[in-house]
Design an enzyme around this catalytic site. Structure first.
Site, PDB file in Angstrom:
ATOM      1  N   ASP A  28      23.860  -8.374  -3.881  1.00 45.17           N
ATOM      2  CA  ASP A  28      23.349  -7.271  -4.705  1.00 45.17           C
ATOM      3  C   ASP A  28      24.337  -6.933  -5.823  1.00 45.17           C
ATOM      4  OD1 ASP A  28      20.822  -6.270  -4.326  1.00 45.17           O
ATOM      5  OD2 ASP A  28      21.380  -4.900  -2.699  1.00 45.17           O
TER       6      ASP A  28
ATOM      7  N   GLN B 205      19.421  -2.374   2.362  1.00 47.70           N
ATOM      8  CA  GLN B 205      18.409  -1.731   1.517  1.00 47.70           C
ATOM      9  C   GLN B 205      18.761  -0.255   1.318  1.00 47.70           C
ATOM     10  OE1 GLN B 205      15.805  -3.379   0.035  1.00 47.70           O
ATOM     11  NE2 GLN B 205      15.296  -1.467  -0.998  1.00 47.70           N
TER      12      GLN B 205
ATOM     13  N   LYS C 269      11.446  -9.412  -0.275  1.00 48.88           N
ATOM     14  CA  LYS C 269      12.708 -10.152  -0.384  1.00 48.88           C
ATOM     15  C   LYS C 269      12.746 -11.285   0.642  1.00 48.88           C
ATOM     16  CE  LYS C 269      15.162  -6.247  -2.335  1.00 48.88           C
ATOM     17  NZ  LYS C 269      16.022  -5.070  -2.174  1.00 48.88           N
TER      18      LYS C 269
END
Ligand code: NAP
Length: 285
Positions: free
Chosen positions: A120, A97, A53
């Site tokens: 997200d 995460q 990422k």
């Protein structure tokens, strides 16, 4: 029949090339897109995802940094960092995460991220907006799948779509996106009776189960579009999807491979969401 392959790797590369000009334009106006990824603990798979990422951002000229904590860190410390990042004008996207260690309240952590930096798309506000058909940030994996439908020229309206899996990360938002696109959607889970009876009706079949080669050729309608979200590691170390690719390729009309399918699209859509967040901020400035 041999299915046409929807190549996620090539599509991801094409989209990322296109992002560069947007990043440059934002940077020139003093709004260089910035993403922070928070990693708690040292799970090897999570470390790889986080590295990809951060590197994905850097490769197209964005700012990105990783903040790591020991697995034993207390939730208050992480929440304090999120509050600091929420207030940082140079950061447009914040991502924690998952999964978090057991002593964390995952929902509380996700809700602490400012909704307008929740790239997200897991914050309740963004989930609600998606459910209402007016999305602000779409969760990256199903967002990537929608782009693959676009690339494959797949018209979803009026189609029978079956999603296997109902997680908040993949299955549920995937189903919402398909509903919003006009498909007739069935969402299956581990308790579904006669799963194959459902999947054999599907013009569009999305597998997000987490079980290697779970979807076999006899479960697929001839000509169907088969999307394999699964990432499973086989005993020999190779990656494998939830779909038995070799068998299903002979029946499906279009199919995504693993690796090189949905995986590269997920990070690409994270970049897209972060750029979008920076563009919104620039527009409001
Ligand atoms: P998850 O939270 O474990 O959800 C799996 C879902 O599959 C659950 O809803 C479960 O049902 C359902 N399921 C399990 N066994 C089943 C069965 N026998 N029949 C029907 N449904 C069954 O997993 P996830 O986070 O959604 O991820 C799914 C897969 O996608 C994993 O392999 C993951 O690694 C992969 N993934 C890939 C990406 C990417 O970028 N490509 C991103 C995220 C995830 P219940 O709810 O009833 O338990």
């Amino acid at each position: 029949m041999t299915a046409q392959i929807i190549d996620g790797k090539a599509l991801a590369e094409k989209l990322r090339q296109g992002f560069k000009a947007r990043v440059e334009a934002l940077t020139a106006k003093g709004h260089k897109p910035g993403l922070v990824v928070i990693l708690v603990g040292a799970d090897p798979a999570s470390e790889v995802y986080v590295r990809n990422k951060v590197n994905g951002c850097l490769a197209i000229g964005m700012h990105s940094e990783k903040i790591t904590y020991e697995a034993t860190v207390d939730q208050a410390t992480v929440l304090a960092k999120i509050a600091e990042l929420n207030a940082d004008p140079n950061i447009h996207g914040i991502l924690v995460q998952l999964p978090l260690p057991g002593h964390f309240d995952e929902e509380a952590v996700l809700e602490a991220i400012a909704a307008d930096k929740d790239v997200d798309g897991f914050h309740a506000e963004n989930v609600g907006a998606l459910a209402q058909g007016n999305p602000r940030f779409i969760p990256c994996t199903p967002y990537g799948v929608m782009k693959m439908f676009e690339q494959g020229g797949v018209d979803l309206s009026g189609k029978e779509a079956v999603v296997i899996g109902r997680s908040n990360i993949v299955g549920k938002p995937m189903a919402l996106l398909l509903i919003n696109a006009g498909a007739t959607v069935t969402v299956c889970n581990s308790r579904t009776r006669d799963l194959a009876g459902h999947t054999r009706r599907a013009d569009i079949l999305v597998a997000a189960v987490g079980k290697a080669k779970f979807v076999t050729a006899d479960m697929v309608k001839p000509g169907a579009v088969v999307i394999d979200v699964g990432i499973n590691r086989l005993p020999d170390g190779k990656l494998c999807g939830d779909v038995d690719f070799d068998g299903c390729q002979a029946v499906a009309g279009q199919i995504t491979p693993v690796p090189g399918g949905v995986g590269p699209m997920t990070i690409t859509m994270l970049l897209a969401n972060t750029i979008e967040a920076a563009e919104r901020k620039a527009a409001a400035a």
